[in-house]
Design a protein around this motif. Sequence first.
Motif, PDB file in Angstrom:
ATOM      1  N   GLN A   1       0.841  -1.196   0.000  1.00 42.49           N
ATOM      2  CA  GLN A   1       0.000   0.000   0.000  1.00 42.49           C
ATOM      3  C   GLN A   1       0.882   1.254   0.000  1.00 42.49           C
ATOM      4  N   ALA A   2       0.609   2.143  -0.934  1.00 47.20           N
ATOM      5  CA  ALA A   2       1.397   3.377  -1.038  1.00 47.20           C
ATOM      6  C   ALA A   2       0.914   4.391   0.004  1.00 47.20           C
ATOM      7  N   ILE A   3       1.873   4.910   0.766  1.00 45.33           N
ATOM      8  CA  ILE A   3       1.565   5.931   1.771  1.00 45.33           C
ATOM      9  C   ILE A   3       2.468   7.130   1.505  1.00 45.33           C
ATOM     10  N   ALA A   4       1.899   8.309   1.588  1.00 49.61           N
ATOM     11  CA  ALA A   4       2.690   9.525   1.380  1.00 49.61           C
ATOM     12  C   ALA A   4       2.466  10.483   2.545  1.00 49.61           C
ATOM     13  N   VAL A   5       3.508  11.225   2.872  1.00 49.45           N
ATOM     14  CA  VAL A   5       3.377  12.261   3.894  1.00 49.45           C
ATOM     15  C   VAL A   5       2.299  13.250   3.454  1.00 49.45           C
ATOM     16  N   ASN A   6       1.490  13.671   4.410  1.00 49.34           N
ATOM     17  CA  ASN A   6       0.361  14.594   4.212  1.00 49.34           C
ATOM     18  C   ASN A   6      -0.907  13.907   3.711  1.00 49.34           C
ATOM     19  N   ASP A   7      -0.887  12.568   3.563  1.00 50.28           N
ATOM     20  CA  ASP A   7      -2.137  11.855   3.286  1.00 50.28           C
ATOM     21  C   ASP A   7      -3.090  12.048   4.467  1.00 50.28           C
ATOM     22  N   LEU A   8      -4.361  12.199   4.162  1.00 50.34           N
ATOM     23  CA  LEU A   8      -5.362  12.342   5.221  1.00 50.34           C
ATOM     24  C   LEU A   8      -5.756  10.983   5.786  1.00 50.34           C
ATOM     25  N   VAL A   9      -6.066  10.975   7.083  1.00 52.02           N
ATOM     26  CA  VAL A   9      -6.557   9.778   7.760  1.00 52.02           C
ATOM     27  C   VAL A   9      -7.919  10.118   8.360  1.00 52.02           C
ATOM     28  N   VAL A  10      -8.925   9.279   8.071  1.00 49.59           N
ATOM     29  CA  VAL A  10     -10.284   9.515   8.568  1.00 49.59           C
ATOM     30  C   VAL A  10     -10.795   8.261   9.263  1.00 49.59           C
ATOM     31  N   THR A  11     -11.878   8.409  10.009  1.00 50.35           N
ATOM     32  CA  THR A  11     -12.496   7.235  10.626  1.00 50.35           C
ATOM     33  C   THR A  11     -13.099   6.358   9.528  1.00 50.35           C
ATOM     34  N   SER A  12     -13.032   5.037   9.738  1.00 48.20           N
ATOM     35  CA  SER A  12     -13.487   4.102   8.703  1.00 48.20           C
ATOM     36  C   SER A  12     -14.964   3.750   8.822  1.00 48.20           C
ATOM     37  N   GLY A  13     -15.569   3.995   9.977  1.00 49.25           N
ATOM     38  CA  GLY A  13     -16.967   3.630  10.175  1.00 49.25           C
ATOM     39  C   GLY A  13     -17.158   2.195  10.608  1.00 49.25           C
ATOM     40  N   LEU A  14     -16.071   1.489  10.948  1.00 50.23           N
ATOM     41  CA  LEU A  14     -16.165   0.092  11.356  1.00 50.23           C
ATOM     42  C   LEU A  14     -16.384  -0.066  12.859  1.00 50.23           C
ATOM     43  N   GLU A  15     -16.608   1.029  13.553  1.00 48.52           N
ATOM     44  CA  GLU A  15     -16.909   0.984  14.988  1.00 48.52           C
ATOM     45  C   GLU A  15     -18.330   1.477  15.224  1.00 48.52           C
ATOM     46  N   ASP A  16     -18.983   0.896  16.214  1.00 44.87           N
ATOM     47  CA  ASP A  16     -20.300   1.392  16.601  1.00 44.87           C
ATOM     48  C   ASP A  16     -20.179   2.823  17.123  1.00 44.87           C
ATOM     49  N   HIS A  17     -21.131   3.646  16.785  1.00 42.82           N
ATOM     50  CA  HIS A  17     -21.245   5.024  17.273  1.00 42.82           C
ATOM     51  C   HIS A  17     -20.203   5.978  16.682  1.00 42.82           C
ATOM     52  N   VAL A  18     -19.342   5.483  15.785  1.00 50.07           N
ATOM     53  CA  VAL A  18     -18.340   6.363  15.169  1.00 50.07           C
ATOM     54  C   VAL A  18     -18.541   6.326  13.655  1.00 50.07           C
ATOM     55  N   PRO A  19     -19.118   7.369  13.075  1.00 52.72           N
ATOM     56  CA  PRO A  19     -19.385   7.354  11.635  1.00 52.72           C
ATOM     57  C   PRO A  19     -18.110   7.441  10.806  1.00 52.72           C
ATOM     58  N   ALA A  20     -18.211   7.039   9.556  1.00 53.01           N
ATOM     59  CA  ALA A  20     -17.068   7.124   8.642  1.00 53.01           C
ATOM     60  C   ALA A  20     -16.861   8.569   8.194  1.00 53.01           C
ATOM     61  N   GLY A  21     -15.605   8.878   7.877  1.00 52.99           N
ATOM     62  CA  GLY A  21     -15.305  10.169   7.264  1.00 52.99           C
ATOM     63  C   GLY A  21     -14.938  11.291   8.202  1.00 52.99           C
ATOM     64  N   LEU A  22     -14.855  11.016   9.510  1.00 57.58           N
ATOM     65  CA  LEU A  22     -14.408  12.061  10.436  1.00 57.58           C
ATOM     66  C   LEU A  22     -12.892  12.203  10.303  1.00 57.58           C
ATOM     67  N   VAL A  23     -12.429  13.409  10.084  1.00 57.21           N
ATOM     68  CA  VAL A  23     -10.992  13.615   9.873  1.00 57.21           C
ATOM     69  C   VAL A  23     -10.242  13.423  11.189  1.00 57.21           C
ATOM     70  N   VAL A  24      -9.280  12.496  11.165  1.00 51.12           N
ATOM     71  CA  VAL A  24      -8.469  12.212  12.356  1.00 51.12           C
ATOM     72  C   VAL A  24      -7.176  13.017  12.331  1.00 51.12           C
ATOM     73  N   GLY A  25      -6.476  13.004  11.195  1.00 53.47           N
ATOM     74  CA  GLY A  25      -5.211  13.725  11.112  1.00 53.47           C
ATOM     75  C   GLY A  25      -4.545  13.530   9.765  1.00 53.47           C
ATOM     76  N   VAL A  26      -3.260  13.863   9.722  1.00 54.00           N
ATOM     77  CA  VAL A  26      -2.476  13.724   8.488  1.00 54.00           C
ATOM     78  C   VAL A  26      -1.209  12.924   8.779  1.00 54.00           C
ATOM     79  N   VAL A  27      -0.756  12.193   7.780  1.00 48.89           N
ATOM     80  CA  VAL A  27       0.474  11.407   7.916  1.00 48.89           C
ATOM     81  C   VAL A  27       1.671  12.357   7.900  1.00 48.89           C
ATOM     82  N   ASN A  28       2.550  12.229   8.905  1.00 46.67           N
ATOM     83  CA  ASN A  28       3.762  13.058   8.881  1.00 46.67           C
ATOM     84  C   ASN A  28       5.044  12.230   8.813  1.00 46.67           C
ATOM     85  N   ALA A  29       4.898  10.882   8.840  1.00 48.46           N
ATOM     86  CA  ALA A  29       6.070  10.009   8.672  1.00 48.46           C
ATOM     87  C   ALA A  29       5.586   8.590   8.400  1.00 48.46           C
TER      88      ALA A  29
END
Length: 251
Positions: free
Chosen positions: A192-220
């Motif tokens: 899987q290709a990963i690049a610095v500054n890629d966005l990370v969001v919630t996946s929606g695979l947890e109860d009560h946590v919807p998909a698409g909530l922005v968690v942060g950005v990759v810095n390393a």
Amino acid sequence: MRRETSRLIRYAFVAAALGAAAIWFRTPLERMASAAVAPLARSGRWISGSIEEDEIGKLEARVASLSTDRAELELLRDENLRLRDRLAFQERTRFNAVQATIVLRDASRPTRRFVLDRGADDGVAPGAAVVAGNGQYVGKVVGVTAATATVAEATAPGEKTATTLLNLTRTIGLSEGDGSSLLTMRFIPHDQAIAVNDLVVTSGLEDHVPAGLVVGVVNAVTDDPTSPFQDAVVEPIVDLRRETSLAILVD
């Protein structure tokens, strides 16, 4: 001629005597007048100084008042922007958002927990997602009372969040906190290709946590060939030190 000269000398002597007498009597009067006027002059200077100090005090008080007013306006503007962001977020999600204020923070910070002023009476349950702004993920509710909710930040030690990397293949992983200010997204296959500054969001695979909530950005990216997976170091998008109110998502 001699008598005329003698008369002139007498006149000159008398004139000199009168002049000396005038000087003798005028000098004490001048001294008395000067002594009488001096306190008034000093009083005038004191009054003038008091007036200036009073005016300076009033100006300083006015400046302090204006500074307070400006600070209040800045805070109200910031809060208004946050509320507008949350309303926009709520319009595009099926979850209801309960607005809450942070009433207690962990002073030691390693536990990365805080308390909100909403609880079970407001429909809040353990596992509920907590967001800031326009849907930026902060953490999950880990405990409730009737009127409060304890929240563990995503960066709290051992706290795990199901996340998706917004790369070309939308890689799914698990982001874990360790008590620092960063997260580690684990279980990412090497292909899987990963690049610095890629966005990370919630996946929606947890109860009560919807998909698409922005968690942060990759810095390393940590890629160990001896490990079956690579890791991404994620920097949270929200700086909780700047937040005073948040939203709890309830079903």
